[in-house]
Design an enzyme around this catalytic site. Sequence first.
Site, short mmCIF file in Angstrom:
data_model
loop_
_atom_site.label_atom_id
_atom_site.label_comp_id
_atom_site.label_asym_id
_atom_site.label_seq_id
_atom_site.Cartn_x
_atom_site.Cartn_y
_atom_site.Cartn_z
N GLY A 141 -3.43 10.29 -6.40
CA GLY A 141 -4.70 10.12 -7.19
C GLY A 141 -5.83 11.11 -6.94
O GLY A 141 -6.60 10.97 -7.69
N ARG A 221 -1.95 3.69 4.37
CA ARG A 221 -2.01 2.61 4.61
C ARG A 221 -3.24 1.89 3.93
O ARG A 221 -4.10 1.17 4.79
CB ARG A 221 -2.30 2.39 6.23
N GLY A 272 0.75 12.61 4.28
CA GLY A 272 1.57 13.98 3.74
C GLY A 272 1.59 14.89 4.66
O GLY A 272 2.08 16.11 4.46
N ALA A 273 1.49 14.70 6.06
CA ALA A 273 1.81 15.74 7.25
C ALA A 273 3.26 15.86 7.71
O ALA A 273 3.60 16.74 8.27
CB ALA A 273 0.87 15.42 8.26
N VAL A 276 6.72 13.95 2.14
CA VAL A 276 6.37 13.53 0.78
C VAL A 276 7.20 12.46 0.39
O VAL A 276 8.28 12.62 0.18
CB VAL A 276 6.42 14.66 -0.25
N ARG A 433 -21.76 5.08 -7.89
CA ARG A 433 -22.25 6.08 -7.20
C ARG A 433 -22.49 7.43 -7.94
O ARG A 433 -23.43 8.20 -7.60
CB ARG A 433 -20.96 6.38 -6.10
N TYR A 494 -17.02 -3.19 6.18
CA TYR A 494 -17.03 -2.14 5.25
C TYR A 494 -18.48 -2.04 5.07
O TYR A 494 -19.37 -2.76 4.48
CB TYR A 494 -16.40 -2.56 4.01
#
Lengths: 572, 572
Positions: A141, A221, A272-273, A276, A433, A494
């Site tokens: 995304g 995650r 992505g390391a 995929v 934002r 958060y």
Amino acid sequence: MTSTDEARRIGSTEPVWWGWGPASAHEPLPDEVRELLARLGIPARPTAPVPLDEVRLPPARLPAAVRDALATIVGSGHVHMHDEARIRHCRGRSTTDLLRLRAGDAWAAPDAIVLPADHDEVLAVLRLASRERIVVVPFGGGTSVVGGLEPAGPAERPVVALDLARLDALGRVDRESGTAELGAGLRGPRAEALLAEHGLTLGHIPQSWEYATIGGFAATRSSGQASAGYGRFDDLVVGLRVATPVGSWELGRAPASAAGPDLRELLLGSEGAFGVITQVVARVRPLPARRIFEGWSVPDFATGTRLLRTLAAGDLRPTVCRLSDETETVGGLARPPRPTGRAAATGPAAETRPAAETGPAAETGPVAVTGAVAADGPPGGCHLVTGYEGSGPAVERHTAEVAGVLLAGGARRLDAAAGPDWERGRFRAPYLRDALLDLGIFAETLETAGFWATLPALYAGVREALIGSLGAAGLSPVVMCHISHLYETGASLYFTVVCAQGADPIGSWRAAKAAAGNAIVAAGGTITHHHAVGTEHRPWLGAEIGGLGVDVLRAVKRTLDPAGILNPGILV
Amino acid sequence: MTSTDEARRIGSTEPVWWGWGPASAHEPLPDEVRELLARLGIPARPTAPVPLDEVRLPPARLPAAVRDALATIVGSGHVHMHDEARIRHCRGRSTTDLLRLRAGDAWAAPDAIVLPADHDEVLAVLRLASRERIVVVPFGGGTSVVGGLEPAGPAERPVVALDLARLDALGRVDRESGTAELGAGLRGPRAEALLAEHGLTLGHIPQSWEYATIGGFAATRSSGQASAGYGRFDDLVVGLRVATPVGSWELGRAPASAAGPDLRELLLGSEGAFGVITQVVARVRPLPARRIFEGWSVPDFATGTRLLRTLAAGDLRPTVCRLSDETETVGGLARPPRPTGRAAATGPAAETRPAAETGPAAETGPVAVTGAVAADGPPGGCHLVTGYEGSGPAVERHTAEVAGVLLAGGARRLDAAAGPDWERGRFRAPYLRDALLDLGIFAETLETAGFWATLPALYAGVREALIGSLGAAGLSPVVMCHISHLYETGASLYFTVVCAQGADPIGSWRAAKAAAGNAIVAAGGTITHHHAVGTEHRPWLGAEIGGLGVDVLRAVKRTLDPAGILNPGILV
């Protein structure tokens, strides 16, 4: 995805290239928020993004032979090298990413965007890229807020953004086992819409849900707002199909196993390391018959935290639970303004949202929130939202049991609109934002988690670090915090920071983030509860997983990606 | 562990060296079981274990210099090379292990047993062993049933059993967060006794609980009989402290994290091949105030399985749940005989068992079970045990809700003793196996798990494979099965095989196990739900985790154990 859809996404103005969501969902900052910020000493300085054609990006460096080879794999219509596509795949959606984009800086743009149709095409692209030493950045995304789409590595290597948007199928739905195969490129709303046709839901609704993808949820995650009820995304993953430079990998033969280490857990969070993720087999549940959201005021954040711990210890965690601290409660971000033209009502998400719009939440009208909270809550109190989803009687019982604990602990019930109002505004923050950035006001978030016993020191330490660092730069920060993910043994924190931009907002934020990272490590928390590591949290990864952890990640990387083409600099 | 305790364990006759538990807990097979087996055509042929001094084992090969270096690390009183200690650390407790031991075959005995006192001594032993190329086999309870204590590898390398019995401390108890630090060498009963002093419990009660250890639970992804209520052991692990040949590794800073792959999951199930788990930080819960066990009869196994799926889908899984198939119900192993002199009443476990003996279970007297089940249940029915633990009102509500589902689904309630009777006999099976082996009758178990949709084919496939393979060898097998671990998406299947030994019981069983392994892979199940891989499941590990999975495990092994000293042949 049809080619029309693809054209709409790559070439259209939806979503805006410089921010979040479609232009139609953007509105100026409500006057009352503007006035509040002015009272707090945070100056407004209207700042529009540069026009698209003034964005600067380097010439595309992909050799023609490689471009042709990629086109042979995915079809020539699925390799894009024009500026807008490159700008739209440049970095992620952190505030520093947006500040740079808005200022016309797309120097980190990939050289090409490649849209494979399926797992085999991904494999073929990775083989080609390994041979040609082309860097590949898997792109879901594009919503990373931790620099996960800005790989490091040798500057001379061309970079391809591997956009997974075409891997958007709902595969086999196993109703008996309660699992479904979901394409990695499915965005949140589309995944829910497809599952809803079977009467099912993932129940995974992070704030990025409108744009983030199934593959991205797994690779980072992700944790949704209903994590206590449905589980984090890593809890929901039953099986994974992964394409790596050295071949295919499928995992997940049973609900649980003792067949050695759980290697799914090595791919969850791999950003992505290592490969995929092309398909996720996820646990799915029946669409909830009943959904209740309530608003509460608790005397203070410490009392609220203790109440949440009591709920968690008593196996009473609400499906959704969000406790704002004193500052966030006053700041009103617990019940954000809800402009009538907002994205969820008009954007692509509208057709495909889960039951929220048709549940009890839909029956109450909009409320001007900032003021309402201040009026409802006792001075100094903290806002708490609880949500419950499931079958009718169970939801009502759960609601009543939690209410019993909260009332006994000194909480006061807010008006009936308070809960539904939060629920309706749950995706609003990134739009807000953009409105703040339009006024030259900086807003960003960071998060952590810790055990209940460490939480108070973790909260105080991070707050002090942020206020200290940004305050020293003369930026009058407002630092707000909420708890939104509960576990038996602890919870998440958060933080949202709003402040003046000053002369060097990116530099100031990096310093503040570094101070916060050090404070998190010192207080024993995790460097990220659900935003992932990316490039931003890399400096603290060693403190989190130890030197041996880093060595192990390196060894896994060498095994799966020997040419080092996948997201170089991410994780290892 | 005091030196007296250690002497008692290493040099005493408790537990017996050739089987399970102390000699005082052993009794001959009850007459009714003997008669049942005779009726089934399984011949009894009394077979006693050879005397201890007739057991054959190779000369200890540890060079004196290495022995002295080990003694310098752990103290000379904690390095053992005498025969009995070596025999007691020879292999695990699978039936093929016991058959070999009983026949006097201890050729796989380690050359020495080393008992370090703490994490640092473990580290020092591993450094020394790496330098000297000594094989190290981490040894917890010695209860592996999959060959996990019989490493492969170059025969010329000396082998040290690293017995963790002295790492038996309860460390910091964090009541607020609900976590406790548990030494890896703590056995189940001792861990529960120490936690009970704080009013806490792990709730992890596998059948091996009397002897298995905390470190072993973690290293093998153990699952206890109350897994649906408390979670599998891998669910209970919050943090790990591990000693590897290349240094220390600590993991687990928060209840949940997005800081890359969850590396704890790489150590859980690592079976001593990557490092030695020296301490586990585990989630602990308050001791349950109330405990209820009930017995049911369901029309058949398929109906029972569907009922369990309904419970799991409705978030109603009982804390304990065990559904026997038709054969196990008739065979009576669902309600095993309970000799008065059994271990739990007289052995070391007795002082330290959780509340079981004082709960409702303790109030009802012993019941002669095989007959009782046959009399209670309708012909062809299946026995189901449900158990509930927690606070009073919640337990009673849960019990009533499950009863509602079961009664609506055609289940019939058994007499009030049926549940408690199972609960009291829950640790009995390994004692019963010794009694069967004394009569020359073979008994062994294997297990798997699958998604609900695959479960019927998995059940049929494994059953047919076992019956086919052992039947072809003329051994008249009785193949029993139960479901004992429920998940939202599926369940475990636990098979017990009883048959004649024939001329080559080990060869016959290996052939049957291979047939079952192939059937499991073909039906899409996992090769092991909670017994781990060991040497027995190695042939199917590639089918379970893929070629890339095996490559990744190899890379991790090379990183953490470059000299390849830890449990060689296990996992990789």
